[in-house]
Motif scaffolding. Structure first.
Motif, PDB file in Angstrom:
ATOM      1  N   LYS A 160       0.874  -1.047   0.009  1.00  0.00           N
ATOM      2  CA  LYS A 160       0.051   0.146  -0.146  1.00  0.00           C
ATOM      3  C   LYS A 160       0.984   1.431  -0.070  1.00  0.00           C
ATOM      4  O   LYS A 160       1.743   1.469   0.879  1.00  0.00           O
ATOM      5  N   PHE A 161       0.674   2.029  -0.823  1.00  0.00           N
ATOM      6  CA  PHE A 161       1.363   3.260  -1.085  1.00  0.00           C
ATOM      7  C   PHE A 161       0.836   4.506   0.105  1.00  0.00           C
ATOM      8  O   PHE A 161      -0.265   4.498   0.057  1.00  0.00           O
ATOM      9  N   ARG A 172       3.830   0.518   2.539  1.00  0.00           N
ATOM     10  CA  ARG A 172       3.446  -0.266   3.750  1.00  0.00           C
ATOM     11  C   ARG A 172       3.100  -1.563   3.155  1.00  0.00           C
ATOM     12  O   ARG A 172       2.276  -1.660   2.386  1.00  0.00           O
ATOM     13  N   VAL A 173       3.639  -2.736   3.851  1.00  0.00           N
ATOM     14  CA  VAL A 173       3.048  -4.023   3.540  1.00  0.00           C
ATOM     15  C   VAL A 173       2.918  -4.626   4.859  1.00  0.00           C
ATOM     16  O   VAL A 173       3.499  -4.597   5.675  1.00  0.00           O
ATOM     17  N   GLU A 174       1.626  -5.347   5.045  1.00  0.00           N
ATOM     18  CA  GLU A 174       1.453  -6.260   6.315  1.00  0.00           C
ATOM     19  C   GLU A 174       1.594  -7.789   5.814  1.00  0.00           C
ATOM     20  O   GLU A 174       1.165  -8.302   5.024  1.00  0.00           O
ATOM     21  N   ASP A 184       7.337  -1.071   7.047  1.00  0.00           N
ATOM     22  CA  ASP A 184       7.272   0.270   6.320  1.00  0.00           C
ATOM     23  C   ASP A 184       8.541   0.314   5.543  1.00  0.00           C
ATOM     24  O   ASP A 184       9.741   0.296   6.137  1.00  0.00           O
ATOM     25  N   ILE A 185       8.580   0.709   4.321  1.00  0.00           N
ATOM     26  CA  ILE A 185       9.608   0.986   3.403  1.00  0.00           C
ATOM     27  C   ILE A 185       9.564   2.276   2.908  1.00  0.00           C
ATOM     28  O   ILE A 185       8.610   2.978   2.231  1.00  0.00           O
ATOM     29  N   TYR A 199      12.137   1.209   6.514  1.00  0.00           N
ATOM     30  CA  TYR A 199      13.580   0.569   6.046  1.00  0.00           C
ATOM     31  C   TYR A 199      13.804   1.018   4.718  1.00  0.00           C
ATOM     32  O   TYR A 199      12.944   0.964   3.791  1.00  0.00           O
ATOM     33  N   LYS A 200      15.037   1.413   4.246  1.00  0.00           N
ATOM     34  CA  LYS A 200      15.594   1.515   2.972  1.00  0.00           C
ATOM     35  C   LYS A 200      15.348   0.278   2.289  1.00  0.00           C
ATOM     36  O   LYS A 200      15.801  -0.879   2.817  1.00  0.00           O
ATOM     37  N   PRO A 201      15.045   0.167   0.768  1.00  0.00           N
ATOM     38  CA  PRO A 201      15.035  -0.957   0.012  1.00  0.00           C
ATOM     39  C   PRO A 201      16.237  -1.569   0.035  1.00  0.00           C
ATOM     40  O   PRO A 201      16.532  -2.864  -0.103  1.00  0.00           O
TER      41      PRO A 201
END
Length: 129
Positions: free
Chosen positions: A4-5, A11-13, A20-21, A29-31
């Protein structure tokens, strides 16, 4: 996975929790860090499994990583160095090298990226008395 942007990033659950990216360290967190963590974590898990399978006890180990990027190619990651530091008693360095090499061969994440990123693994033994 559903990504989700949001204003600060993505964000990914996941089953374990929310991830959180973001390129902004204050929002996730940085990719790049996630990529290196995936490679190191997968390699470490394979190594740990092989240590157990071969009845090789270590008191502790950790991995230091170093990333090299291309200055010409939009900062593309060209190399990731993983330095394994293994602590224990009566450790056989040749056996540990063989296990680390086998772990690399079994590591799905390394196998997925090794044609585009040079993955270098080194090993250091700290003898405990």
């Amino acid at each position: 996975m559903l990504f989700k942007f949001k204003e600060e990033g993505i964000r990914v659950e996941l089953a374990y929790g929310i991830l959180d990216i973001s390129e902004d360290l204050y929002h996730g967190y940085k990719p790049e860090h996630l990529l290196v963590s995936s490679i190191a974590g997968s390699s470490a898990q394979e190594f740990t499994d092989l240590l157990e399978l071969h009845h090789t006890h270590v008191d502790d180990f950790f991995i230091r990583s170093e990333v090299k990027k291309s200055e010409k190619d939009n900062g593309r990651i060209t190399q990731i160095k993983l330095h394994f530091v293994v602590k224990g008693r009566n450790l056989n360095i040749d056996k540990l090298y063989r296990l680390l090499e086998s772990a690399r061969d079994k590591c799905a994440i390394i196998n997925s990226v090794e044609d585009s990123i040079d993955i270098v693994e080194t090993l250091e033994i700290v003898s405990l008395n």
